[in-house]
Enzyme design. Structure first.
Site, PDB file in Angstrom:
ATOM      1  N   HIS A  49       0.873  -1.178   0.000  1.00 28.30           N
ATOM      2  CA  HIS A  49       0.000   0.000   0.000  1.00 28.30           C
ATOM      3  C   HIS A  49       0.916   1.236   0.000  1.00 28.30           C
ATOM      4  CE1 HIS A  49      -2.763   2.947   1.854  1.00 28.30           C
ATOM      5  NE2 HIS A  49      -3.757   2.145   1.501  1.00 28.30           N
ATOM      6  N   ASP A  93       3.312  -4.378   8.045  1.00 23.80           N
ATOM      7  CA  ASP A  93       2.061  -3.667   7.832  1.00 23.80           C
ATOM      8  C   ASP A  93       0.936  -4.681   8.050  1.00 23.80           C
ATOM      9  OD1 ASP A  93      -0.267  -2.612   6.865  1.00 23.80           O
ATOM     10  OD2 ASP A  93       0.599  -1.757   5.040  1.00 23.80           O
ATOM     11  N   GLN A 136      -4.241  -5.186   6.958  1.00 21.52           N
ATOM     12  CA  GLN A 136      -5.216  -6.174   6.472  1.00 21.52           C
ATOM     13  C   GLN A 136      -5.161  -7.477   7.264  1.00 21.52           C
ATOM     14  OE1 GLN A 136      -7.615  -5.646   4.334  1.00 21.52           O
ATOM     15  NE2 GLN A 136      -6.941  -3.623   3.736  1.00 21.52           N
ATOM     16  N   LYS A 188     -10.436  -0.829  10.434  1.00 24.21           N
ATOM     17  CA  LYS A 188     -10.599  -2.021   9.578  1.00 24.21           C
ATOM     18  C   LYS A 188     -10.928  -3.261  10.406  1.00 24.21           C
ATOM     19  CE  LYS A 188      -7.216  -0.407   6.195  1.00 24.21           C
ATOM     20  NZ  LYS A 188      -7.960   0.006   5.005  1.00 24.21           N
ATOM     21  N   CYS A 243      -4.838   2.436  -3.519  1.00 23.12           N
ATOM     22  CA  CYS A 243      -3.615   3.012  -2.915  1.00 23.12           C
ATOM     23  C   CYS A 243      -2.444   2.046  -3.025  1.00 23.12           C
ATOM     24  CB  CYS A 243      -3.830   3.415  -1.461  1.00 23.12           C
ATOM     25  SG  CYS A 243      -5.089   4.659  -1.257  1.00 23.12           S
TER      26      CYS A 243
HETATM   27  N1  PMP Z   1      -1.703  -0.879   4.468  1.00 26.28           N
HETATM   28  C1  PMP Z   1      -2.633  -1.666   3.940  1.00 26.28           C
HETATM   29  C2  PMP Z   1      -2.260  -3.044   3.498  1.00 26.28           C
HETATM   30  C3  PMP Z   1      -3.944  -1.194   3.808  1.00 26.28           C
HETATM   31  O1  PMP Z   1      -4.884  -1.975   3.263  1.00 26.28           O
HETATM   32  C4  PMP Z   1      -4.258   0.107   4.245  1.00 26.28           C
HETATM   33  C5  PMP Z   1      -5.660   0.680   4.104  1.00 26.28           C
HETATM   34  N2  PMP Z   1      -6.253   0.450   2.871  1.00 26.28           N
HETATM   35  C6  PMP Z   1      -3.254   0.874   4.808  1.00 26.28           C
HETATM   36  C7  PMP Z   1      -1.978   0.355   4.909  1.00 26.28           C
HETATM   37  C8  PMP Z   1      -3.483   2.270   5.296  1.00 26.28           C
HETATM   38  O2  PMP Z   1      -4.396   2.265   6.348  1.00 26.28           O
HETATM   39  P1  PMP Z   1      -4.920   3.657   6.915  1.00 26.28           P
HETATM   40  O3  PMP Z   1      -5.528   4.372   5.754  1.00 26.28           O
HETATM   41  O4  PMP Z   1      -5.924   3.249   7.944  1.00 26.28           O
HETATM   42  O5  PMP Z   1      -3.746   4.357   7.467  1.00 26.28           O
END
Ligand code: PMP
Length: 414
Positions: free
Chosen positions: A125, A205, A208, A231, A371
């Site tokens: 991401h 990270d 997910q 999430k 993203c």
């Molecule tokens: N890493 C991953 C794998 C994600 O799926 C996401 C959210 N889509 C994020 C980071 C970023 O999360 P946040 O927008 O809550 O900071």
């Protein structure tokens, strides 16, 4: 009693938003990878906090301040246990993005030099790419990415080659892809990184993975684990950086201000102990309490059971989507190898059009680059359509997904 399976109908009753209709149809919410829905116990705990307790934390002597502090710290303890972390190593942030920025600015920027490598991957991401890019010019480290194979997995041969230089100081990787669902062998990769350079740190990270898989930082072999409350059935505005206390102790603060200090004079400041050193200003108190309630809810269901339920949904959804003409499902086919985010394409139809028509059928999916532009580019496109499941989704909703994809094809074939 330990649950064997998710009682989905009972679970669904806990989620007020799932009772509503969209375009006159029952809502089929398949966008939990973007943000999950919130159960009534989480909403109630937050409302009760504001109605009965509301006060700032840590600096009051009155009863409400003490109760607020207790509730905030109790949430920290629950969240620490949920991922196998030391509560002193659990820093509340705004989200995964802020947690990774904190590491880039406070760990990497002052420590890394030109000989060092920060190794990320092409599966990440943007939250696990951009913060490292921001600090790279000043620190001067080499920012490298593990490439992907044709089947959207990390290329282990390329990984081994980069790691064998012994120069990797930070290895930062998603435990589960938000686009193709791949679950990465984090512990195996972490041990290789450490074998090649014992000063390296491993950043995971977990945005997910933490909501969907049982998580233990020790088993992951992670020095730091980043995730977001929203999430995993919790509110927005709260995230977590869970990390090794000794490393956090050595780090400079990321943000300065109230709460994070031990003493301040006009000449300089000494800092509070961890984790408070990293929690400048009034923290997201009600949100932390809400996230604590979300963790209670997930524990009540059982994370093994959550995972099993999602595998069951995947066992039905992946072959069903694969069997449709003109539909390509990205990522692994075997449910054991993947999480519950499914990106797919329909030949000749733009993902945004697919999302729009599916929405008219009452099925909420996401369309775009999620993203993760570098990853989506490797799929040969600028965007995908993504359906993602959670504990409240049913096998009937898998049928609704498949029917909506068919309806979309028919719509554009007219
Ligand atoms: N890493 C991953 C794998 C994600 O799926 C996401 C959210 N889509 C994020 C980071 C970023 O999360 P946040 O927008 O809550 O900071």
């Amino acid at each position: 009693m330990v649950n064997e399976v998710v009682d989905v109908e009972a679970v669904r009753k806990d989620f007020p938003v799932l009772q509503r209709k969209v375009h006159g149809r029952p809502l089929v919410y398949l966008d939990s990878a973007a943000t999950s829905q919130k159960p009534q116990p989480v909403l109630d705990v937050m409302t009760r906090f504001y109605e009965d307790v509301n006060s700032n934390v840590h600096r009051g002597v009155h009863a409400l301040a003490e109760e607020a502090t207790e509730a905030y710290e109790a949430a920290r303890g629950k969240i620490a246990r949920f991922v196998g972390a030391d509560p002193r190593g659990v820093v509340f942030t705004k989200n995964t993005t802020e947690s990774i920025n904190l590491l880039a600015y406070s760990w990497a920027r002052p420590r890394l030099r030109e000989d060092d490598i920060v190794l990320s991957t092409e599966m990440e991401h943007h939250a696990n790419i951009v913060p490292w890019q921001l600090v790279q010019p000043e620190a001067g480290f080499d920012l490298r990415y593990v490439p992907l194979t044709d089947s959207s997995r990390l290329d282990m041969a390329a990984f081994d080659e980069i790691v064998s230089t012994g120069r990797v100081k930070v290895f930062t990787v998603t435990a589960m892809s938000n686009v193709v669902g791949v679950i990465n062998p984090v512990a195996e990769m972490a041990s290789k990184v450490r074998a090649a350079n014992r000063d390296a740190i491993v950043v995971v990270d977990g945005a997910q993975s933490v909501p969907h898989l049982p998580t233990d930082m020790l088993a992951l072999d992670a020095d730091f684990l980043c995730f977001s409350g929203h999430k995993m059935l919790g509110p927005t505005g709260i995230g977590v950086l869970a990390g090794r206390v000794d490393l956090l102790d050595e780090m400079q603060p990321f943000l300065g201000g109230g709460e994070m200090i031990s003493n301040v004079t006009l000449e300089g400041t000494t800092f509070n102990e961890v984790p408070y050193k990293f929690e400048a200003g009034t923290p997201p108190i009600a949100q932390a309490v809400g996230l604590g309630a979300a963790v209670d809810y997930l524990n009540e269901v059982g994370m093994d059971v959550v995972r099993r339920h999602e595998v069951e949904l995947l066992e039905k959804a992946i072959p069903a989507l694969h069997s449709l003409g003109r539909v390509t499902v990205h990522g692994p086919v075997a449910p054991e190898d993947r999480g519950a985010a499914i990106s797919f394409a329909i030949d000749g139809i733009h993902p945004h059009d697919i999302g729009t028509i599916m929405d008219r059928e009452g099925v909420a999916v996401r369309a775009g680059h999620h993203c993760a532009k570098p990853l989506v580019r490797t799929l040969g496109s600028a965007a995908t359509t993504r359906a993602s499941f959670y504990i409240y989704n049913t096998l009937d909703e898998v049928d609704a997904l498949v029917d909506a994809v068919e309806a979309t094809k028919r719509f554009f074939d007219r």
